[in-house]
Design an enzyme around this catalytic site. Sequence first.
Site, PDB file in Angstrom:
ATOM      1  CE1 TYR A  97      49.268  76.818 -23.700  1.00  0.00           C
ATOM      2  CE2 TYR A  97      49.352  76.440 -26.073  1.00  0.00           C
ATOM      3  CZ  TYR A  97      49.559  75.994 -24.776  1.00  0.00           C
ATOM      4  OH  TYR A  97      50.068  74.744 -24.546  1.00  0.00           O
ATOM      5  CG  PHE A 107      48.651  75.848 -16.162  1.00  0.00           C
ATOM      6  CD1 PHE A 107      48.228  75.156 -17.291  1.00  0.00           C
ATOM      7  CD2 PHE A 107      47.928  76.959 -15.743  1.00  0.00           C
ATOM      8  CE1 PHE A 107      47.099  75.563 -17.983  1.00  0.00           C
ATOM      9  CE2 PHE A 107      46.793  77.361 -16.436  1.00  0.00           C
ATOM     10  CZ  PHE A 107      46.375  76.671 -17.565  1.00  0.00           C
ATOM     11  CG  ASP A 108      50.641  74.188 -21.534  1.00  0.00           C
ATOM     12  OD1 ASP A 108      51.829  74.034 -21.869  1.00  0.00           O
ATOM     13  OD2 ASP A 108      49.688  73.750 -22.202  1.00  0.00           O
ATOM     14  CB  ILE A 127      39.903  73.306 -21.806  1.00  0.00           C
ATOM     15  CG1 ILE A 127      40.613  74.625 -22.095  1.00  0.00           C
ATOM     16  CG2 ILE A 127      40.810  72.340 -21.063  1.00  0.00           C
ATOM     17  CD1 ILE A 127      41.053  75.362 -20.855  1.00  0.00           C
ATOM     18  CE1 TYR A 153      43.038  70.598 -18.757  1.00  0.00           C
ATOM     19  CE2 TYR A 153      43.614  72.675 -17.704  1.00  0.00           C
ATOM     20  CZ  TYR A 153      43.784  71.765 -18.721  1.00  0.00           C
ATOM     21  OH  TYR A 153      44.694  72.012 -19.716  1.00  0.00           O
ATOM     22  CG  PHE A 170      44.202  80.210 -21.076  1.00  0.00           C
ATOM     23  CD1 PHE A 170      45.285  79.396 -21.342  1.00  0.00           C
ATOM     24  CD2 PHE A 170      43.109  79.674 -20.405  1.00  0.00           C
ATOM     25  CE1 PHE A 170      45.291  78.071 -20.942  1.00  0.00           C
ATOM     26  CE2 PHE A 170      43.113  78.350 -20.003  1.00  0.00           C
ATOM     27  CZ  PHE A 170      44.206  77.543 -20.276  1.00  0.00           C
TER      28      PHE A 170
END
Length: 494
Positions: A97, A107-108, A127, A153, A170
């Site tokens: 991902y 961010f990730d 999440i 979040y 995502f």
Amino acid sequence: MLHSPPVRLAEVTCGYTEKQMRGPGKTREILGTRACVSAEMATFEDESSTSQSPVDLFNSQGIDITPNKDRGVCKIVKRHGKEGERPMIGDKVHVHYTGRLLNGKKFDSSFDRKEPFVLNVGKGQVIKALDIGVCSMQKGEVCLLLCKPEYAYGSAGSPPKVPTNSTLLFEVELLNFRGEELTEDGGILRRIKVKGEGYNNPNEGATVHVHLEGRCGGRLFEARDITFVVGESEDMGVPLGVDRAMEKMQKGECCLLYLKPKYGYGKEGKPEYDIGPNAELLYEVTLKDFEKAKESWEMDLNEKLEKAVLVKQKGTQYFKSGRYYHAVIQYQRIVSWLEMECGVGKEQQQAIQALLLVAHLNLALCYLRLREYSQTVENCNKVVELDSQNEKALYRRGEARLLRNEFTLALMDFRQVLQVNPSNRAARCRIAVCQRKIREHHERDKKIYANMFQRFAEHDAKVGRLKRKKEESGLVDQNNKAVKKSRTKSQDGS
């Protein structure tokens, strides 16, 4: 991030159309791969001010995949996966991902860690949006997810990378998935079709009311409502694997159980169901209701002692019928109840010790029959701690060690048996077997070492011959050079 990291998502999502993501004249796919180069990323950033926004893209093309259809998670499929099943609650999934904010900032990403992310889906390990999204995918699929804050979040965000109340993007790729292993040997695989309610599970001795549908090779061989006691399913003809899964289930849960032969009908099969030996089974199990048995801490010592006697009888019944795994369950219940207990008086203490001795001795014998020799030795050790001169424990430990080829240790055990009971003929025979095995082992070692030393000697001799040959060759060369030199001098002198 994501309670734990998420799943594979795009480096170049952010709402761009497929044409924009390919670039002029390019034919290769971008999403689901690592093919994006920095030049293309720069192009996307330059175009972002004029391209369709991610929210508008998902409003026009996205599919709402939330259970209550509130558009909290919308999905666009960029690459279709293989037709077939989708992950179920509890499945172990492998994903890649990348997660981004609406402004395109990453961010990730699992790619940054250079390995796929692994999680049990639907268990709250990530999440909510990703649990929902992954469960909607097929193996090999790549999709985009637009996730509203309440599915990500929320108002807290995930500082410092994810601000409060952030809608997230995502790209996720589902690489693989399989059911949840309920046993260490992988003999019971569970896949949850319908999640149960609450947090309570049946315990050992609980009475459960279930609906069963059993299949073998795709053929339905039984469908029934049944009530049984956890740990005693054999009494109702319910396979061991279904029994062992009960303690993991919740009321209302419906799951698929994939059972290896050990947890099904084993080597014997089930002729009345036309099931042959060593068949793998699939059971669909719905836990309709259950009544828990008293936990250990809810019983006083006298109640534990009374129940232990009944459980011992049940275990012996299973042992005599060859149901060793079911017998193990019963004897282990006695150990769990009494191993930490101390009697008030001498009589209670003796009763506790007697029951523990029997339980461990019988467990050792069950494991010996099941060829689980480490467990046999462990339970015999427990007996020896309580009674160092226990003849049965010493003998069974010797048997297990002999079968593990630990001949010297086994010999010591059998000799101890003779010290306790000099007339034990079986132990005397086993001593002879151990001594023969030790001699055979030493003979094999001698042959191995003899052959090894012979090979070393042959190797050294060969090296020596080559060395001498080389030295002789060197002397011949030197002599030839000397002769040539003398001839040359002679010719010069003439």
